[in-house]
Design an enzyme around this catalytic site. Sequence first.
Site, short mmCIF file in Angstrom:
data_model
loop_
_atom_site.label_atom_id
_atom_site.label_comp_id
_atom_site.label_asym_id
_atom_site.label_seq_id
_atom_site.Cartn_x
_atom_site.Cartn_y
_atom_site.Cartn_z
N GLY A 28 0.66 -1.15 -0.07
CA GLY A 28 -0.04 0.14 -0.01
C GLY A 28 1.14 1.22 0.01
N SER A 55 -2.04 -5.79 -5.40
CA SER A 55 -0.76 -5.50 -5.02
C SER A 55 0.49 -6.26 -5.76
CB SER A 55 -0.50 -5.26 -3.70
OG SER A 55 -1.52 -4.09 -3.02
N HIS A 110 3.38 1.40 12.99
CA HIS A 110 2.61 2.25 13.95
C HIS A 110 2.49 1.03 14.95
CE1 HIS A 110 -0.69 4.23 15.71
NE2 HIS A 110 -1.74 3.32 14.98
#
Length: 341
Positions: A28, A55, A110
């Site tokens: 992404g 992807s 994250h």
Amino acid sequence: MSDLKIYMDKDIDTELIKTKKIAIIGFGSQGYGQGLNLVDSGCDVVFGLREGGASWQKAKDYGLKVLSVKDAVKYADVVQILIPDEVQSQVYKEQIEPNLRRGQYLMFSHGFNIHYGYIKAPEGVSVIMVAPKAPGHTVRSEYVRGAGVPSLIAINSDENKDSKEVALSYASAIGSGRTGIIETTFKEETETDLFGEQAVLCGGCDFLIKKAFETLVEAGYSPYMAYFEVCHELKLIVDLIYQGGIEDMHYSVSNNAEYGDYTRGPRIIDDNVKSNMKNILREIQNGEYAKEFMDDMQNGGKKFHTLREKSQHHTIEKVGSQIRSLFAWNNDSKLIDKSKN
């Protein structure tokens, strides 16, 4: 306020990451940006993707080495998970965890899944973070022009005794050593990141723009003028703040605008707003928000998709699309091409 240590390329063993095999899980925005930067920096990179997915073909079109997720994990020393937060735990449990081995580094951009306990690494695997403070397309565009975006690093477990050095070297390879790298913790990164998104960067800004737009249009003003005043011009103000802080923005705008800032701003963003922000922060800190988000997404995302559709049909989106299609300032050098990145 404690001293802030900024790491630059001169402080880092930039060659260390080139001795490691890296698996980027996902292609992404961040997978695209970080992955291509690593390749251009001379790193050994494979992309772990769903075979036959969109992807997979996009990565192939860039000439990148693509493997299934499990084979990429087996191949790598560093496994960087860059798929959406809501699917990480399932992919981890089914395809990543069974193929991990001692001595590997499990990396995130994250801290959400580690901090809230949705992912737990096995013994012998270091858990680290490199979090660029920009969308992946900007990570890529800044690197290409010879610059970079700042990154945060964090160490959750240091089984290999060199996790910080590896994190710094990885951050350097994606371009962050050109601008600055700061060390934090998984807890601090996760909670401040969620709060910033919800209170200001996405939630706060999004709804402030929409409410201001609605106020002008309902008062009879042209929706095109409303769009220019409360949405388009926001970038000009943010650019000034980004480069020189709020003081530089005040220096650049008119005395009239500055006076309106000081006298009317507190009437819009008042103590009730701060109280609401404290409640939002509390929900982030105690895990209430994380549970709400994961429960919705793992049950089909009904609330999420309903809210997304409502936002996409707001009048400001139609007006903005018309304006952007007619003006040259938005048609060149676009960062995002959804068919390619």
